[in-house]
Design a protein around this motif. Structure first.
Motif, PDB file in Angstrom:
ATOM      1  N   LYS A  66     -55.957  -2.307 -41.332  1.00 47.83           N
ATOM      2  CA  LYS A  66     -55.680  -0.990 -41.279  1.00 47.83           C
ATOM      3  C   LYS A  66     -54.504  -0.135 -42.664  1.00 47.83           C
ATOM      4  N   LYS A  67     -54.000  -1.689 -42.449  1.00 41.63           N
ATOM      5  CA  LYS A  67     -53.073  -1.538 -43.788  1.00 41.63           C
ATOM      6  C   LYS A  67     -53.577  -1.780 -45.177  1.00 41.63           C
ATOM      7  N   ALA A  68     -54.562  -2.257 -45.535  1.00 41.32           N
ATOM      8  CA  ALA A  68     -55.380  -3.370 -46.589  1.00 41.32           C
ATOM      9  C   ALA A  68     -55.163  -1.408 -47.052  1.00 41.32           C
ATOM     10  N   THR A  69     -55.894  -0.797 -46.202  1.00 38.43           N
ATOM     11  CA  THR A  69     -56.545   0.333 -46.691  1.00 38.43           C
ATOM     12  C   THR A  69     -55.559   1.427 -46.809  1.00 38.43           C
ATOM     13  N   SER A  70     -54.240   1.563 -46.084  1.00 41.12           N
ATOM     14  CA  SER A  70     -53.519   2.568 -46.140  1.00 41.12           C
ATOM     15  C   SER A  70     -52.693   2.006 -47.691  1.00 41.12           C
ATOM     16  N   ILE A  71     -52.765   0.808 -48.409  1.00 41.71           N
ATOM     17  CA  ILE A  71     -52.043   0.639 -49.082  1.00 41.71           C
ATOM     18  C   ILE A  71     -53.002   1.153 -50.183  1.00 41.71           C
ATOM     19  N   ALA A  72     -54.089   1.011 -50.031  1.00 41.20           N
ATOM     20  CA  ALA A  72     -55.589   1.087 -51.117  1.00 41.20           C
ATOM     21  C   ALA A  72     -54.907   2.410 -51.465  1.00 41.20           C
ATOM     22  N   ARG A  73     -55.559   3.489 -50.123  1.00 42.35           N
ATOM     23  CA  ARG A  73     -55.616   4.848 -50.480  1.00 42.35           C
ATOM     24  C   ARG A  73     -54.036   5.743 -50.942  1.00 42.35           C
ATOM     25  N   ALA A  74     -53.081   4.502 -51.161  1.00 42.58           N
ATOM     26  CA  ALA A  74     -51.364   5.472 -51.499  1.00 42.58           C
ATOM     27  C   ALA A  74     -51.482   4.942 -52.703  1.00 42.58           C
ATOM     28  N   GLY A  80     -50.530   8.138 -57.342  1.00 36.27           N
ATOM     29  CA  GLY A  80     -51.842   8.334 -58.913  1.00 36.27           C
ATOM     30  C   GLY A  80     -51.724   7.693 -59.803  1.00 36.27           C
ATOM     31  N   MET A  81     -51.719   6.054 -59.610  1.00 40.26           N
ATOM     32  CA  MET A  81     -51.702   4.994 -60.126  1.00 40.26           C
ATOM     33  C   MET A  81     -53.244   5.011 -61.109  1.00 40.26           C
ATOM     34  N   ASP A  82     -54.441   5.358 -60.057  1.00 38.08           N
ATOM     35  CA  ASP A  82     -55.563   5.504 -60.677  1.00 38.08           C
ATOM     36  C   ASP A  82     -55.805   7.173 -61.738  1.00 38.08           C
ATOM     37  N   ASP A  83     -56.226   6.852 -63.331  1.00 40.80           N
ATOM     38  CA  ASP A  83     -55.876   7.256 -64.500  1.00 40.80           C
ATOM     39  C   ASP A  83     -57.317   8.470 -63.524  1.00 40.80           C
ATOM     40  N   SER A  84     -58.571   8.037 -62.810  1.00 38.42           N
ATOM     41  CA  SER A  84     -59.193   8.890 -63.459  1.00 38.42           C
ATOM     42  C   SER A  84     -59.245  10.028 -61.755  1.00 38.42           C
ATOM     43  N   CYS A  85     -58.432   9.247 -60.631  1.00 43.15           N
ATOM     44  CA  CYS A  85     -57.925  10.269 -59.846  1.00 43.15           C
ATOM     45  C   CYS A  85     -57.012  10.834 -60.846  1.00 43.15           C
ATOM     46  N   SER A  86     -55.501  10.570 -60.430  1.00 37.76           N
ATOM     47  CA  SER A  86     -54.795  11.076 -60.627  1.00 37.76           C
ATOM     48  C   SER A  86     -54.716  12.836 -62.000  1.00 37.76           C
ATOM     49  N   GLN A 109     -64.851  11.600 -51.811  1.00 37.23           N
ATOM     50  CA  GLN A 109     -65.326  10.915 -52.402  1.00 37.23           C
ATOM     51  C   GLN A 109     -64.749  10.139 -53.737  1.00 37.23           C
ATOM     52  N   LEU A 110     -64.886  10.408 -54.450  1.00 42.38           N
ATOM     53  CA  LEU A 110     -63.901  10.541 -55.422  1.00 42.38           C
ATOM     54  C   LEU A 110     -62.607   9.024 -54.900  1.00 42.38           C
ATOM     55  N   ILE A 111     -61.638   9.891 -53.425  1.00 47.72           N
ATOM     56  CA  ILE A 111     -61.031   9.021 -52.865  1.00 47.72           C
ATOM     57  C   ILE A 111     -61.893   7.823 -52.470  1.00 47.72           C
ATOM     58  N   GLU A 112     -62.243   8.336 -51.710  1.00 46.47           N
ATOM     59  CA  GLU A 112     -62.626   6.995 -50.834  1.00 46.47           C
ATOM     60  C   GLU A 112     -63.478   5.608 -51.759  1.00 46.47           C
ATOM     61  N   ASN A 113     -63.569   6.415 -52.541  1.00 49.42           N
ATOM     62  CA  ASN A 113     -64.614   5.610 -54.102  1.00 49.42           C
ATOM     63  C   ASN A 113     -63.396   4.557 -54.069  1.00 49.42           C
ATOM     64  N   ASP A 117     -62.819   0.088 -54.276  1.00 48.90           N
ATOM     65  CA  ASP A 117     -62.407  -0.268 -55.488  1.00 48.90           C
ATOM     66  C   ASP A 117     -61.079  -1.443 -55.424  1.00 48.90           C
ATOM     67  N   PHE A 118     -60.178  -0.723 -55.023  1.00 48.34           N
ATOM     68  CA  PHE A 118     -59.068  -1.523 -54.932  1.00 48.34           C
ATOM     69  C   PHE A 118     -59.324  -2.652 -54.156  1.00 48.34           C
ATOM     70  N   ILE A 119     -59.452  -2.365 -52.944  1.00 48.93           N
ATOM     71  CA  ILE A 119     -59.671  -2.967 -52.062  1.00 48.93           C
ATOM     72  C   ILE A 119     -60.389  -4.135 -52.225  1.00 48.93           C
ATOM     73  N   ASN A 120     -61.534  -3.623 -52.935  1.00 55.12           N
ATOM     74  CA  ASN A 120     -62.513  -4.652 -53.255  1.00 55.12           C
ATOM     75  C   ASN A 120     -61.984  -6.301 -54.376  1.00 55.12           C
ATOM     76  N   GLU A 121     -60.942  -5.369 -55.326  1.00 53.91           N
ATOM     77  CA  GLU A 121     -60.538  -5.883 -56.035  1.00 53.91           C
ATOM     78  C   GLU A 121     -59.382  -6.948 -55.562  1.00 53.91           C
TER      79      GLU A 121
END
Length: 162
Positions: A66-74, A80-86, A109-113, A117-121
């Motif tokens: 839960k914590k990992a997902t929360s950090i990645a989503r933030a 806004g640290m991902d160029d394609s999303c920001s 879907q972009l946010i979830e993807n 990606d950050f969780i996978n990394e």
């Protein structure tokens, strides 16, 4: 104080306590957050390494996931640290999951993807560290089974053995 325990407490099956020396630092880069996610995922990954991936995962890492997902989503939404999303999320800079209802399905879907990606990394980073340090992982696991808690001094001693 830095410590690791396998003693159940407050609904957790064990936990790791870190002492950070960040003082008043308020500006963090993506690597800092990915390392935090990796740290959160390390218990589940260690479980897989030590018990074998053929064993079914336990619920022990639920709060960590839960914590990992929360950090990645933030990383994606709040910071806004991902160029394609920001670039595609004008006026959306909030980590409140309820605000996702205001977005189009495409943006959700972009946010979830990107979150995944950050969780996978982070997962790959933690898995590599644990595999590269397998002897130390085994020593820590054995010592935890023996004493149930390790403090910083104990960890330093175990690190000096490998």
């Amino acid at each position: 104080t830095t410590a690791i325990t396998i003693v159940p407490s407050e609904g957790m099956l064990g936990f790791t306590l870190f002492e950070y020396e960040l003082e008043k630092q308020t500006n963090f880069d993506t690597d800092y957050f990915i390392d935090s996610i990796a740290s959160s995922l390390a218990g589940r990954i260690a479980e897989n390494i030590l018990l074998g991936e053929e064993n079914k995962p336990t619920s022990g890492a639920a709060e960590d996931l839960k914590k990992a997902t929360s950090i990645a989503r933030a990383i994606v939404t709040k910071f806004g640290m991902d160029d394609s999303c920001s670039k595609n999320m004008t006026n959306f800079c909030n980590d409140d999951i309820s605000d996702l209802a205001l977005l189009s399905n495409e943006k959700k879907q972009l946010i979830e993807n990107k979150t995944q990606d950050f969780i996978n990394e982070a997962y790959e980073r933690a898995e590599k560290i644990l595999n590269d340090n397998r002897k130390l992982l085994d020593l820590i696991a054995q010592e935890l089974l023996r004493s149930e808690i390790l403090v910083e001094k104990d960890l330093d001693e175990l690190c000096s053995q490998v």
